[in-house]
Design a protein around this motif. Structure first.
Motif, PDB file in Angstrom:
ATOM      1  N   LYS A   1      22.591  35.259  65.437  1.00  0.00           N
ATOM      2  CA  LYS A   1      23.738  36.117  65.129  1.00  0.00           C
ATOM      3  C   LYS A   1      23.538  37.537  65.671  1.00  0.00           C
ATOM      4  O   LYS A   1      22.618  38.247  65.260  1.00  0.00           O
TER       5      LYS A   1
ATOM      6  N   ASN B   1      34.036  46.020  56.513  1.00  0.00           N
ATOM      7  CA  ASN B   1      32.861  45.378  55.911  1.00  0.00           C
ATOM      8  C   ASN B   1      32.281  44.383  56.910  1.00  0.00           C
ATOM      9  O   ASN B   1      33.016  43.599  57.510  1.00  0.00           O
ATOM     10  N   GLY B   2      30.972  44.464  57.105  1.00  0.00           N
ATOM     11  CA  GLY B   2      30.299  43.507  57.990  1.00  0.00           C
ATOM     12  C   GLY B   2      30.305  43.910  59.452  1.00  0.00           C
ATOM     13  O   GLY B   2      29.819  43.167  60.316  1.00  0.00           O
TER      14      GLY B   2
ATOM     15  N   GLY C   1      28.571  46.162  60.930  1.00  0.00           N
ATOM     16  CA  GLY C   1      27.225  46.457  61.426  1.00  0.00           C
ATOM     17  C   GLY C   1      26.739  47.855  61.111  1.00  0.00           C
ATOM     18  O   GLY C   1      25.682  48.284  61.592  1.00  0.00           O
ATOM     19  N   LYS C   2      27.475  48.595  60.264  1.00  0.00           N
ATOM     20  CA  LYS C   2      27.133  50.001  59.990  1.00  0.00           C
ATOM     21  C   LYS C   2      25.783  50.139  59.276  1.00  0.00           C
ATOM     22  O   LYS C   2      24.944  50.937  59.669  1.00  0.00           O
ATOM     23  N   SER C   3      25.605  49.336  58.213  1.00  0.00           N
ATOM     24  CA  SER C   3      24.351  49.466  57.449  1.00  0.00           C
ATOM     25  C   SER C   3      23.164  49.064  58.317  1.00  0.00           C
ATOM     26  O   SER C   3      22.110  49.705  58.258  1.00  0.00           O
ATOM     27  N   THR C   4      23.341  48.031  59.114  1.00  0.00           N
ATOM     28  CA  THR C   4      22.258  47.595  60.004  1.00  0.00           C
ATOM     29  C   THR C   4      21.897  48.742  60.946  1.00  0.00           C
ATOM     30  O   THR C   4      20.720  49.030  61.178  1.00  0.00           O
TER      31      THR C   4
END
Ligand SMILES: Nc1ncnc2c1ncn2[C@@H]1O[C@H](COP(=O)(O)OP(=O)(O)OP(=O)(O)O)[C@@H](O)[C@H]1O
Length: 296
Positions: A16, A38-39, A41-44
């Protein structure tokens, strides 16, 4: 030298792909807004910036130092921890003291008192974090990010879940930190807040930066046509309008029109004057950041 410089950043979890060739530069002293559904990729992305996760490819430099030398600059960077990872048995003072120690920073009782005051938690030094409300936990996370007076701050949704008064208090604090020369990298789902606070923004979708620039430049890029609100007497009829003006809606003596470009406005005013239509007000309606975001 930029505060953050990211080139060709990639991250995959197994097959992924979460970040795909992200390029991004954040200048010193700016409040930079990082947006995405949401999802996206910001937190990553933030986890890679702050050394929690390793990238699969690409390069990152923070405050001019390559990210693999993060140890050398960790005292110059403040990161707001996830509120669910706070030490609930510690008092506010013990927590800030402990977290400062982990980053190799010495902090005095007075400095802790000042930090708590800055985030609106005066007098809570001896209170256990477990007894804090959600908003208070959020504020102590921000205080933790500020220990050691860092130059670069990563704040993940600092105002989400706060009551309006507390959110405004935090926004004021961030603007004061910017005035003090700090760089703030901010994620938020509150687009009004981003529009109000940020010098530049990036919008991420499916691991790519799909929009980047000042809010005004994004509005400009998105403007294929222009909408105006015009107040007239008499109220406008379709028969008053030239071919390039399309009537969108009406309320009282106000009419919303769709035009093809800004230059249509003076021409429209001349056309209306020739028909004895008096124009009392013309307002250009720009797209909000929310509309730009939803169009991505
Ligand atoms: N450790 C992991 N293993 C596998 N997939 C992961 C892992 N961490 C994140 N992902 C996936 O990566 C994608 C991006 O997640 P990320 O948390 O970075 O998004 P986000 O933009 O921060 O979302 P949100 O606004 O909800 O916080 C998601 O599809 C998520 O499921």
């Amino acid at each position: 030298m930029s505060a953050i410089e990211v080139i060709g950043l990639k991250k995959s979890f197994g097959a992924k792909e979460v970040l795909r060739e992200v390029n991004l530069t954040v200048e010193r002293g700016e409040i930079f807004g990082f947006l995405g559904r949401n999802g996206a990729g910001k937190s990553t992305f933030i986890q890679i910036m702050t050394g929690i996760t390793q990238a699969t490819g690409g390069t990152v430099a923070l405050l001019g130092e390559p990210a693999d030398r993060l140890d050398a600059i960790k005292q110059r960077i403040g990161v707001m921890p996830d509120t669910s990872n706070l030490y609930h048995d510690m008092t506010a003072r013990a927590f800030l003291n402990y977290m400062a120690g982990l980053s190799g920073v010495r902090i005095t009782k007075q400095e802790i008192g000042r930090l708590l005051e800055q985030v609106g938690l005066s007098g809570t030094e001896r209170q256990k974090i477990g007894s804090f409300s959600f908003g208070m936990k959020k504020k102590i996370s921000i205080a933790q990010a500020l220990t050691g007076n860092p130059e670069l701050l990563f704040l993940d949704e600092p105002t989400s879940g706060l009551d309006p008064e507390s959110a405004i208090e935090i926004q004021r604090l961030l603007l004061a930190l910017k005035a003090d020369g700090k760089t703030i990298f901010l994620t938020s789902h509150n687009l009004n807040e981003i529009e109000k606070m940020c010098d530049r923004v990036a919008i991420m979708a499916e691991g790519r930066i799909v929009r980047f620039g000042t809010v005004a430049s994004l509005q400009e890029a998105m403007r294929q046509e222009i909408q105006i609100r015009i107040r007239t007497a008499p109220r406008l009829e379709t028969s008053h309008l030239p071919a390039y003006a399309r009537l969108l809606s009406q309320a009282g003596d106000c009419t919303r029109l769709d035009l093809s470009m800004e230059e249509d406005i003076p021409e429209l005013l001349v056309t209306l004057a020739k028909q004895d239509v008096k124009v009392y007000e013309v307002q250009i309606e720009r797209q909000s950041l929310e509309e730009i975001f939803l169009a991505v």
